[in-house]
Design an enzyme around this catalytic site. Sequence first.
Site, PDB file in Angstrom:
ATOM      1  N   ARG A  45       0.851  -1.204   0.000  1.00 37.41           N
ATOM      2  CA  ARG A  45       0.000   0.000   0.000  1.00 37.41           C
ATOM      3  C   ARG A  45       0.883   1.249   0.000  1.00 37.41           C
ATOM      4  O   ARG A  45       0.606   2.222  -0.689  1.00 37.41           O
ATOM      5  CB  ARG A  45      -0.959   0.014   1.204  1.00 37.41           C
ATOM      6  CG  ARG A  45      -1.718   1.319   1.293  1.00 37.41           C
ATOM      7  CD  ARG A  45      -2.914   1.377   2.229  1.00 37.41           C
ATOM      8  NE  ARG A  45      -2.925   0.391   3.279  1.00 37.41           N
ATOM      9  CZ  ARG A  45      -2.204   0.478   4.408  1.00 37.41           C
ATOM     10  NH1 ARG A  45      -1.402   1.513   4.618  1.00 37.41           N
ATOM     11  NH2 ARG A  45      -2.272  -0.463   5.318  1.00 37.41           N
ATOM     12  N   ASP A 169      -7.392  20.208 -12.787  1.00 37.45           N
ATOM     13  CA  ASP A 169      -7.770  18.898 -13.304  1.00 37.45           C
ATOM     14  C   ASP A 169      -7.419  18.913 -14.797  1.00 37.45           C
ATOM     15  O   ASP A 169      -8.082  19.566 -15.601  1.00 37.45           O
ATOM     16  CB  ASP A 169      -9.271  18.671 -13.079  1.00 37.45           C
ATOM     17  CG  ASP A 169      -9.738  17.307 -13.576  1.00 37.45           C
ATOM     18  OD1 ASP A 169      -9.058  16.723 -14.457  1.00 37.45           O
ATOM     19  OD2 ASP A 169     -10.785  16.822 -13.101  1.00 37.45           O
ATOM     20  N   LYS A 194      -8.737   8.301 -18.892  1.00 35.49           N
ATOM     21  CA  LYS A 194      -9.022   8.931 -20.187  1.00 35.49           C
ATOM     22  C   LYS A 194      -7.782   8.906 -21.084  1.00 35.49           C
ATOM     23  O   LYS A 194      -7.352   7.847 -21.471  1.00 35.49           O
ATOM     24  CB  LYS A 194      -9.552  10.352 -19.953  1.00 35.49           C
ATOM     25  CG  LYS A 194     -10.573  10.468 -18.789  1.00 35.49           C
ATOM     26  CD  LYS A 194     -11.916   9.823 -19.067  1.00 35.49           C
ATOM     27  CE  LYS A 194     -12.797   9.649 -17.843  1.00 35.49           C
ATOM     28  NZ  LYS A 194     -13.096  10.866 -17.083  1.00 35.49           N
TER      29      LYS A 194
END
Length: 388
Positions: A45, A169, A194
């Site tokens: 992690r 963003d 994307k």
Amino acid sequence: MKETTKILHGIPVDELTGAIATPIYQTSTYVQIAPGVHKGYDYARSNNPTRKVLEDLIASLEEGRNGFAFASGLAAIDAIVKLLQFGDEIIAVEDIYGGAFRLFTHIYQKFGIHVNYVDSTNALNIENAITPKTKLIWIETPTNPTLKISDIQAIAKIAKANKVLLCVDNTFASPAVQKPIAFGADIVIHSATKYLAGHSDLIAGLVVTNSEELGEKIKFIQNATGAILAPFDSWLVIRGIETLPLRVKQHSETALKIATFLQQQDIVNNVYYPGLQEHKNYDIAKKQQKYFGGIISFDLKIEDKILATQLVSNTTYFKLAESLGGVKSLICLPCEMTHKSIPLEKRHQSGVTDSLIRLSVGLEDAEDLINDLKTVFQTIAKKISIKA
Ligand SMILES: *Cc1c(COP(=O)(O)O)cnc(C)c1O
């Protein structure tokens, strides 16, 4: 070194074996030499070598300091909001991604974080909205789906002067199009789902910070909350980024041809594409973007949802789906799909009419894509003339 070379040779050859492709370290833990003595990896992690290659790669590509890979774009956004405290305020772009709006409104409002939405195409609107409680400015440029452009450099200046963080963003543009940190942003986030992954085959998010200090804070949040990207998905995003500049160049070339074609169609009303000189923010786009990207939106002269529905349901190569940025072209009707949860009046105000259609231009040949639209326009035109 130019960008594509920098990407391809920024991905290190595996030291252990010489493997030219990054190995997928599918492990949860690492054997220690002595208690607390290890090779920089103790638990997956906290750290994973495959994920680290991706994190270093995106940091370099965005010209930032540290990179972080998350399980989704929204997990990346969530990590940034966790920098804030009860009572802090965010100023956000008014056409913000719906998922970010939902996160801010339905999760963080109850934790005492308030968001003020403004039209950031005019940087003064941001300046005027700043209060002593403002800790974060959140912009997207271009926005979804009407591709409004905000001046990153101008907003970064305002952020600095007021000691407020600026997060961009950069999903719609990708770092092949613009590098917000170079214009003064503090943080960049991506839905790597994307353009970065680029093949519509995974969900991933990335964060890049401009300073070690912010990097340490995000690292802490990433490890403490645990929404990390898995090794295989990290590997797929690395693989996607290898061809990012090539893909974005091609997406943009084809998109400009399609946008120009759309402008000449009788049934089309507005065409939204930052590469068109008629676009309201063309000058800013030209100043800060290397390419104009692969997303186009347009609406119809006849404001009719049924017609628009027929249009998006009958293309051959443009597949009817949400999302964007993949090698295959997609078409969607935001009012019924991506933007359905936004109240009608607010939707119409921001240009998302009932006939607004969004295209994500893929890597098919431009001629085939244009013919695909031509065919469906002819069918629609016939229907209109029959009705009339
Ligand atoms: C898709 C998207 C997100 C969310 O990313 P996920 O990977 O779907 O969680 C955030 N911002 C923008 C602009 C997006 O298009």
